[in-house]
Enzyme design. Structure first.
Site, PDB file in Angstrom:
ATOM      1  N   ASN A 211       0.814  -1.176  -0.003  1.00 53.73           N
ATOM      2  CA  ASN A 211       0.051  -0.136   0.096  1.00 53.73           C
ATOM      3  C   ASN A 211       0.646   1.280   0.053  1.00 53.73           C
ATOM      4  OD1 ASN A 211       0.277   1.048   3.148  1.00 53.73           O
ATOM      5  ND2 ASN A 211      -0.518  -1.141   3.205  1.00 53.73           N
ATOM      6  N   TYR A 212       0.313   2.319  -0.410  1.00 56.03           N
ATOM      7  CA  TYR A 212       0.745   3.576  -0.329  1.00 56.03           C
ATOM      8  C   TYR A 212       1.635   4.359   1.094  1.00 56.03           C
ATOM      9  CZ  TYR A 212      -0.767   3.431  -5.245  1.00 56.03           C
ATOM     10  OH  TYR A 212      -0.766   3.338  -6.353  1.00 56.03           O
TER      11      TYR A 212
END
Ligand code: C5P
Length: 404
Positions: A211-212
């Site tokens: 994920n970011y």
């Protein structure tokens, strides 16, 4: 009030127009009870005279390696040891560049390199110089070296252009220095676990689900706790941030399962845990040992299984430890955050607002609401993540104090 009584401050002044404000800053430090030694660069003296500064500080101003009249050598090493805090205000682009690269060609930089104390820097320059990639790179280097940056404000600059680059006002610099001294010892003797960053769940040797999350929020919390004297175990997923504080023990992990094992181990001895990692909820059922090949079919099905919930697991056996979680919600955010706090056995939950463009993944700013299980709730404005870390730790300390 004598908030800085007995503190030794080295005030470094470099050659920018904002140096005229340094006299006022010096006056504020002295009024607050500090002993101040001014070190000024040769260019700084073009903007403000040593006579003014020595009259205000009650000490001769240091500028050259050798005193002009006696030839006596000024020891930057002694000054570096004497200092409880070094404040460089204003810090020009040139001084920041020299600090970042160790270019020790004046007394201010040699004192900086010898300083055993923490260092704060208040940059001041024209907006284009501030925005230049080289200045920003040097600022990042200083941050990684553990220097606290007092961000410049926006407004009219000496060039009559308007933008970011104005040195922070002396009253605000004084406030930051007072905060520094008052919080320094506030978590001494405490052990704090912080989780940060994303997790990577492997599909095969070259692919993963991630994920970011950048880890910036968790690292800011770890840094702030360490600055307050806590011993921090920072369990982090894959990120590209460095840590230099000797109070931080960093444990690098990759998957949620590895993060859980490291967090559970550190949890045993800790007084509080702040779980800011963005942990993957699901992981591939199998990790393929060899790279998955492109098959001659329309698609590929990947079966995912649930990951352990680290927060909930720690919540079940938290004893008298304080457990802080994060929530990032897209709908019914407030109610969902409270439900999550109860479900996971948390004492406090930090709700990130996704509606605010200044909040969230990979940004330097965040906007949070802190909700506590004692019913107290605080909504903060958008701020730098470092300042958000200050708010979260103030809340944590408040809860620790009321548990006693
Ligand atoms: O359920 P959700 O992921 O939104 O919960 C967020 C909080 O729970 C965060 O504090 C996060 O670090 C923690 N968490 C965890 N283990 C998981 C999922 C979330 O510790 N598997």
């Amino acid at each position: 009030m004598q908030t800085l009584k007995g503190k030794h401050i080295v005030l470094g002044i470099s050659g920018g127009i904002a140096a005229y404000k340094s006299a006022y800053l010096l006056r504020l430090f002295i009024k607050a009870g500090a002993e101040v030694q001014v070190v000024i660069t040769p260019n700084g003296k073009e903007f403000i005279t040593p006579a003014t500064l020595s009259a205000l500080s009650g000490k001769p101003v240091v500028s050259e390696f050798f005193a002009a009249n006696t030839g006596e050598w000024h020891s930057h090493v002694d000054l570096g040891l004497w200092s409880d805090l070094m404040v460089i205000a204003p810090a020009t682009a040139s001084t920041i560049g020299k600090m970042a690269n160790g270019v020790a060609d004046n007394m201010l930089i040699t004192t900086y390199l010898s300083a055993k104390s923490p260092v704060m820097v208040a940059p001041a320059m024209d907006l284009d110089m501030w925005a230049h990639p080289s200045t920003q790179r040097n600022i990042r280097t200083l941050e990684q070296d553990g220097v606290e940056i007092i961000q410049p404000g926006s407004g009219e600059l000496a060039s009559h252009l308007t933008g970011k680059g104005r040195m922070e006002e002396p009253e605000e610099i004084l406030r930051r220095v007072e905060c520094f001294f008052s919080r320094r010892e506030s978590l001494r003797g405490k052990r704090i676990l912080v989780t940060a960053g994303p997790t990577y769940e492997d599909i095969d040797p070259v692919r993963f689900i991630g994920n970011y999350s950048s880890g910036k929020m968790g690292f800011a919390i770890a840094e702030e706790a360490a600055q307050r004297g806590a011993l921090v175990t920072l369990v982090t997923g894959p990120v590209s941030i460095e840590t230099s504080n000797p109070n931080i023990e960093r444990v690098d992990v990759r998957s949620a399962r590895q993060m859980m094992e490291a967090a559970e181990k550190a949890f045993e001895d800790c007084d509080a845990a702040i779980l800011s990692a963005a942990v993957a909820d699901y992981t591939p059922e199998f990790r393929h040992d060899t790279k998955l090949k492109r098959e001659n079919t329309d698609g590929l099905e990947l079966r995912l299984v649930k990951n352990p919930d680290i927060a909930a697991g720690l919540g079940e056996r938290k004893g008298d430890r304080i457990l802080v979680g994060f929530a990032l919600e897209t709908d019914h955010e407030h109610d969902n955050a409270i439900a999550k706090m109860r479900r996971k056995g948390l004492d406090m939950i930090v709700l990130n607002s996704l509606r605010n463009p200044l909040a969230g993944f990979n940004k330097d700013t965040n906007q949070v609401t802190v909700i506590r299980n004692d019913g107290k709730e605080t909504e903060y404005p958008a701020k730098e993540k470092k300042e958000v870390a200050v708010d979260i730790l103030d809340q944590l300390e408040d809860m620790m104090a009321s548990e006693r």
